[in-house]
Write a protein that holds these residues in place. Structure first.
Motif, PDB file in Angstrom:
ATOM      1  N   CYS A   1     -53.317  37.086  41.827  1.00  0.00           N
ATOM      2  CA  CYS A   1     -53.721  37.573  40.506  1.00  0.00           C
ATOM      3  C   CYS A   1     -52.953  36.813  39.444  1.00  0.00           C
ATOM      4  O   CYS A   1     -51.890  36.260  39.703  1.00  0.00           O
ATOM      5  CB  CYS A   1     -53.413  39.055  40.356  1.00  0.00           C
TER       6      CYS A   1
ATOM      7  N   LEU B   1     -60.604  42.051  38.837  1.00  0.00           N
ATOM      8  CA  LEU B   1     -59.928  42.605  40.002  1.00  0.00           C
ATOM      9  C   LEU B   1     -60.779  43.713  40.620  1.00  0.00           C
ATOM     10  O   LEU B   1     -61.472  44.436  39.915  1.00  0.00           O
ATOM     11  CB  LEU B   1     -58.577  43.188  39.606  1.00  0.00           C
TER      12      LEU B   1
ATOM     13  N   VAL C   1     -58.524  48.353  42.054  1.00  0.00           N
ATOM     14  CA  VAL C   1     -57.262  48.632  41.377  1.00  0.00           C
ATOM     15  C   VAL C   1     -57.051  50.141  41.318  1.00  0.00           C
ATOM     16  O   VAL C   1     -57.887  50.878  40.804  1.00  0.00           O
ATOM     17  CB  VAL C   1     -57.240  48.038  39.948  1.00  0.00           C
TER      18      VAL C   1
ATOM     19  N   VAL D   1     -52.028  50.113  37.339  1.00  0.00           N
ATOM     20  CA  VAL D   1     -51.196  49.007  36.862  1.00  0.00           C
ATOM     21  C   VAL D   1     -50.004  49.663  36.191  1.00  0.00           C
ATOM     22  O   VAL D   1     -50.162  50.538  35.339  1.00  0.00           O
ATOM     23  CB  VAL D   1     -51.972  48.097  35.881  1.00  0.00           C
TER      24      VAL D   1
ATOM     25  N   GLN E   1     -56.734  51.275  31.567  1.00  0.00           N
ATOM     26  CA  GLN E   1     -57.708  50.197  31.706  1.00  0.00           C
ATOM     27  C   GLN E   1     -58.756  50.342  30.607  1.00  0.00           C
ATOM     28  O   GLN E   1     -59.450  51.354  30.525  1.00  0.00           O
ATOM     29  CB  GLN E   1     -58.365  50.226  33.080  1.00  0.00           C
TER      30      GLN E   1
ATOM     31  N   ILE F   1     -49.392  45.798  40.133  1.00  0.00           N
ATOM     32  CA  ILE F   1     -50.696  46.385  40.452  1.00  0.00           C
ATOM     33  C   ILE F   1     -50.604  47.073  41.805  1.00  0.00           C
ATOM     34  O   ILE F   1     -50.086  46.506  42.768  1.00  0.00           O
ATOM     35  CB  ILE F   1     -51.791  45.303  40.527  1.00  0.00           C
TER      36      ILE F   1
ATOM     37  N   PHE G   1     -53.168  48.649  44.605  1.00  0.00           N
ATOM     38  CA  PHE G   1     -54.575  48.621  44.984  1.00  0.00           C
ATOM     39  C   PHE G   1     -54.922  49.825  45.847  1.00  0.00           C
ATOM     40  O   PHE G   1     -54.075  50.363  46.570  1.00  0.00           O
ATOM     41  CB  PHE G   1     -54.889  47.322  45.726  1.00  0.00           C
TER      42      PHE G   1
END
Length: 115
Positions: free
Chosen positions: A3, A37, A40, A43, A58, A87, A89
């Motif tokens: 990323c 991405l 996710v 973050v 986001q 991040i 996931f």
């Protein structure tokens, strides 16, 4: 997965903020090929020295917002330290740090407002 992260106008991730001030920062985070991405979960902004861990919101596929509100920043001790953006996931137990040890400077509020 590789990323990359960039602020909209610069690749310098340094943040300078005065104690008690509001801070809002946008991060454009994509795969290394520029695509959005997938999967996710969250973050996260972390700064060990200031004992802060904040989730970013986001706003769009690749755009994440960090808000440091005034109530929080007035508790910060003036210093220069570092922060990470990591991040997490949904399908991967291993987090991925896209910004590591970026500079964070908290300036002392020397001229407070009265009243």
């Amino acid at each position: 997965m590789i990323c990359k992260c960039e602020l909209p106008t610069t690749n310098d991730y340094s943040i300078t903020l005065v104690q008690g001030d509001y801070g809002s920062y946008l991060f454009n985070i994509t795969n290394s090929d520029g695509t959005a991405l997938d999967n996710v979960n969250s973050v996260i902004f972390t700064c060990s020295r200031l004992k802060v861990q904040e989730s970013l919101s986001q706003l769009a596929d690749n755009v994440f917002s960090l808000i440091l509100n005034s109530e929080l920043t007035k508790t910060f001790t003036p210093c220069t330290c570092s922060y990470d953006i990591t991040i997490k996931f949904n399908d991967d137990a291993t987090p991925y740090t896209v910004i590591r040890s970026a500079s964070l400077t908290i300036l002392k509020k020397e001229n407070p407002l009265s009243g």
